[in-house]
Every structure is written in structure tokens, then in C-alpha cells.
Design a protein around this motif. Structure first.
Motif, mmCIF file in Angstrom:
data_model
loop_
_atom_site.group_PDB
_atom_site.id
_atom_site.type_symbol
_atom_site.label_atom_id
_atom_site.label_comp_id
_atom_site.label_asym_id
_atom_site.label_seq_id
_atom_site.Cartn_x
_atom_site.Cartn_y
_atom_site.Cartn_z
ATOM 1 N N UNK A 265 0.851 -1.196 0.000
ATOM 2 C CA UNK A 265 0.000 0.000 0.000
ATOM 3 C C UNK A 265 0.885 1.245 0.000
ATOM 4 N N UNK A 266 0.484 2.223 -0.816
ATOM 5 C CA UNK A 266 1.289 3.447 -0.949
ATOM 6 C C UNK A 266 0.657 4.656 -0.285
ATOM 7 N N UNK A 267 -0.633 4.541 0.091
ATOM 8 C CA UNK A 267 -1.346 5.689 0.639
ATOM 9 C C UNK A 267 -2.203 5.260 1.823
ATOM 10 N N UNK A 268 -2.218 6.087 2.863
ATOM 11 C CA UNK A 268 -3.047 5.828 4.033
ATOM 12 C C UNK A 268 -4.230 6.776 4.055
ATOM 13 N N UNK A 269 -5.412 6.239 4.300
ATOM 14 C CA UNK A 269 -6.628 7.054 4.289
ATOM 15 C C UNK A 269 -6.717 7.903 5.555
ATOM 16 N N UNK A 270 -6.970 9.200 5.364
ATOM 17 C CA UNK A 270 -7.214 10.105 6.485
ATOM 18 C C UNK A 270 -8.711 10.384 6.597
ATOM 19 N N UNK A 271 -9.320 10.831 5.540
ATOM 20 C CA UNK A 271 -10.760 11.097 5.556
ATOM 21 C C UNK A 271 -11.351 10.747 4.196
ATOM 22 N N UNK A 272 -12.645 10.422 4.197
ATOM 23 C CA UNK A 272 -13.327 10.064 2.971
ATOM 24 C C UNK A 272 -13.602 8.580 2.859
ATOM 25 N N UNK A 273 -13.777 7.908 4.020
ATOM 26 C CA UNK A 273 -13.998 6.462 3.994
ATOM 27 C C UNK A 273 -15.246 6.087 3.193
ATOM 28 N N UNK A 274 -16.339 6.833 3.341
ATOM 29 C CA UNK A 274 -17.584 6.499 2.646
ATOM 30 C C UNK A 274 -17.410 6.622 1.129
#
Length: 366
Positions: free
Chosen positions: A122-131
Motif C-alpha cells: 500500500x502506498x497511501x493511508x486514508x485520512x478522511x473520505x472512507x464512505x
């Protein structure tokens, strides 16, 4: 008759040396433009290079400040990078979001942070915008259309883990009104993962913009989270009034927690209303016991709060039955723990042969 004079034939050589020319009707020959001087060429090239460098710098600054929208493949994003503050999702709301993205596309970008040295690629970690991320994944699974294979994202660079959690909480506070239980739970989990030193600092850091009274209520719900998180099925359905009543009862009688947990574990709860009724009944039972022992009648309780939306667990959110804990132990070492899978992961630049040998030695002596 006069004798005619004999004419000699024309000689081709007369015209062979003459320069070629066009008819006068065609106008004068064009004058060739002079080639630019070397100094002018150098100046033009330098100007072009300076302009390109300026554009590159502006783009780099925009990306660093989270102002540039990029398209990122769905499978490159880790939605478990942070413990999610949202516990459940309303299926009707999710279906509406899926329909909107299907017809109009993704209108608002999510927020991600770059990841390095990840074993899962994985190259990116989610901060906001899960939905939004979940809706796009659902659409791609259903249609396999290339337009749903990636997500529009802003790449941000939080100064610390605390700043990352604050960004997630503030984005959800703006878009969706979280329950007090969800707010308290993210404060508890952030403390467990070492993001904040104390629970007070976690509440103040995550909800700095909330009124003091609201932050105090969230702090009260922390007691509820710590006591019952492992046995509640529908905690987001607990109203503010019911939650505070449960917290007061826990404060007056700490043994109430064990009795309530046993009752919850032994009861079937297929709907939020079932769990709410059980919680209210437990409080009523405690009040009835107090009446029998003291001989006084407690104030009448209001009817149980009933809330029965169609809820589904958040994929990747930590729940009691499938808890997943991720902790940044140091700048170069990340720890992942999945109790249900009986699995521990270490990743980061600090994972090397020396660490492996140290772990082997420690495990042998353990």
C-alpha cells in the motif's frame, strides 16, 4: 526582288549564365530572414527553462499543501491506516452516495498520506473520505468500469499522528454528525495507540473546536466505551440521555458493569431497538432494587429511545469481535496486531536482519 538575309540560329549559351527570376507579376523575391544571434538563442532557452522550473515549483508546493487533486488506484489505499471514528454506516445513505457517484462521478476528493516501507504494497493511508472510498470500491466490484477503479484524492502531510487524527475527526464532524459514543471511542483508541499522552489531551486535541459542555459529555461517554465496547452491538443508537444515565449508574455502582455485560452477552439482539430496550430495562431494574432496599420511589423514567436504522459495520473499523490495532512505534517502525487472526506485523525502515535476530532472542527467552 531583294535578297533575304540569312539568320543564324539562337545560341543556348546566351541565357545559361543569367540568374533565374520570376515574372514581374509574381513580385520580388522574398528576403530570407536573418538567423537569430547565438546570445538570443541562449536567452530564449534560459527563459523557457525558468518558466518550467517555476511551474514545477508551484505544482510541488500545491501538492505539499494538499491543494492538488490526484487520481490513485483503489488497491493502493489502506483504509485502516487510522482507527476509524465511524463505527456504523447507514445503508440507505450509502446507496444514495453510490447512485450519486454512478451518475455524476466523484465530486469531492478524499484525503490521504504517503506510506513507505509497507509489506502489503500500500502506498497511501486514508485520512478522511472512507464512505466515498467504499462507494467507489462497491461500484468497481459491481461494474469493473475503469472510471471507478481510482479515487480522486488530496495528498496531505500532517505534522504528526495527532494532526492526522484531528483531520479525520474534523472532516467527519463537518459532513456527518457522529454520535457521542463514536467520538468517545476514537479518543479511547487514539490514547491506546499512543497518539496522545492522556485521555484529557486526547479529548482536547481531537475536539478542540467543540464547546466545553459537549467535550465534557464526550468524556462521560469514554466511561461507557471502556466498560461496554466489547459487548455492545449497536452503540451508536445510544442517545445522549441514555448514555449519561448509564455512566451515572456505573459511577454509583461499579459492579453494575459486570451484571450488565452478562445480561447483554446472554441476550439476542438483532436490532438496535432490542439492545436499547435491554439497556433501559437494566437501568430500571437497578432503580427497582434501590427502591426495595431504601423504600423510596425513584423518579419515573422516560420511554426507551428507539432507533432502528439499517446499519452495517464499517469495513476496516476496529470492533470487539475483529479488533485490529496499528501503532507507529517509532518514526521507522510500525506495529500491527490482529487478535482474531492471531497475527502481528512489523513494517518500516527499522525492520532489518538485526531486528529479526533480536526478536528471535527475545522470543526464546520469553
Amino acid at each position: 526582288m531583294a535578297k533575304r538575309k540569312r539568320l543564324s540560329p539562337a545560341q543556348n549559351s546566351y541565357l545559361s549564365g543569367a540568374p533565374e527570376s520570376k515574372s514581374a507579376l509574381a513580385g520580388p523575391l522574398p528576403t530570407p530572414s536573418p538567423s537569430p544571434a547565438p546570445i538570443a538563442q541562449v536567452a530564449g532557452a534560459a527563459s523557457t527553462e525558468a518558466a518550467l522550473q517555476e511551474v514545477t515549483q508551484v505544482l510541488q508546493q500545491a501538492r505539499a499543501r494538499g491543494l492538488m487533486v490526484e487520481e490513485i488506484a483503489l488497491d493502493q489505499i489502506d483504509e485502516t491506516h487510522l482507527v476509524r471514528d465511524r463505527i456504523t454506516q447507514d445503508e440507505d445513505d450509502m446507496e444514495a452516495l453510490v447512485s450519486s457517484i454512478r451518475s455524476r462521478g466523484q465530486q469531492t476528493p478524499i484525503e490521504v498520506v504517503p506510506l513507505t516501507d509497507r509489506l502489503d504494497g500500500k502506498s497511501w493511508g486514508l485520512i478522511s473520505g472512507w464512505r466515498r472510498l467504499s462507494a467507489l470500491r462497491r461500484l468497481y466490484t459491481e461494474t469493473f468500469e475503469p472510471e471507478f477503479a481510482s479515487v480522486k484524492a488530496l495528498v496531505i502531510h500532517p505534522e504528526s499522528a495527532q494532526a492526522a487524527y484531528v483531520a479525520m475527526v474534523e472532516e467527519n464532524e463537518i459532513r456527518v454528525n457522529l454520535s457521542h459514543y463514536e467520538r468517545a471511542r476514537i479518543a479511547v483508541r487514539a490514547l491506546r495507540e499512543g497518539v496522545f499522552e492522556t485521555q484529557k489531551k486526547a479529548l482536547q486535541g481531537l475536539f478542540a473546536n467543540a464547546p466545553r459542555a459537549k467535550r465534557s459529555k464526550i468524556g462521560s461517554f469514554v466511561t461507557l466505551v471502556e466498560a461496554l465496547d466489547s459487548v455492545l452491538y449497536f452503540p451508536t443508537a445510544i442517545s445522549e440521555k441514555l448514555g449519561l444515565a448509564l455512566v451515572r449508574q456505573i459511577g454509583e455502582d461499579p459492579s453494575f458493569v459486570s451484571r450488565l455485560k452478562t445480561r447483554l452477552q446472554q441476550s439476542a439482539r438483532s436490532l438496535p431497538a432490542d439492545e436499547l430496550a435491554l439497556l433501559n430495562a437494566s437501568l430500571d431494574g437497578e432503580q427497582a432494587s434501590l427502591t426495595d432496599s431504601v423504600g423510596t420511589t425513584p423518579p419515573a423514567r422516560s420511554q426507551p429511545d428507539v432507533l432502528a436504522p439499517r446499519l452495517q459495520p464499517v469495513a476496516g473499523a476496529e470492533t470487539a469481535s475483529g479488533e485490529r490495532v496499528f501503532m507507529q512505534v517509532s518514526a521507522s517502525l510500525r506495529l500491527g496486531f490482529m487478535p482474531d487472526a492471531q497475527r502481528i506485523e512489523l513494517s518500516g525502515a527499522a525492520v532489518d536482519a538485526r531486528l529479526l535476530e533480536d526478536l528471535k532472542l527475545w522470543l526464546k527467552q520469553r
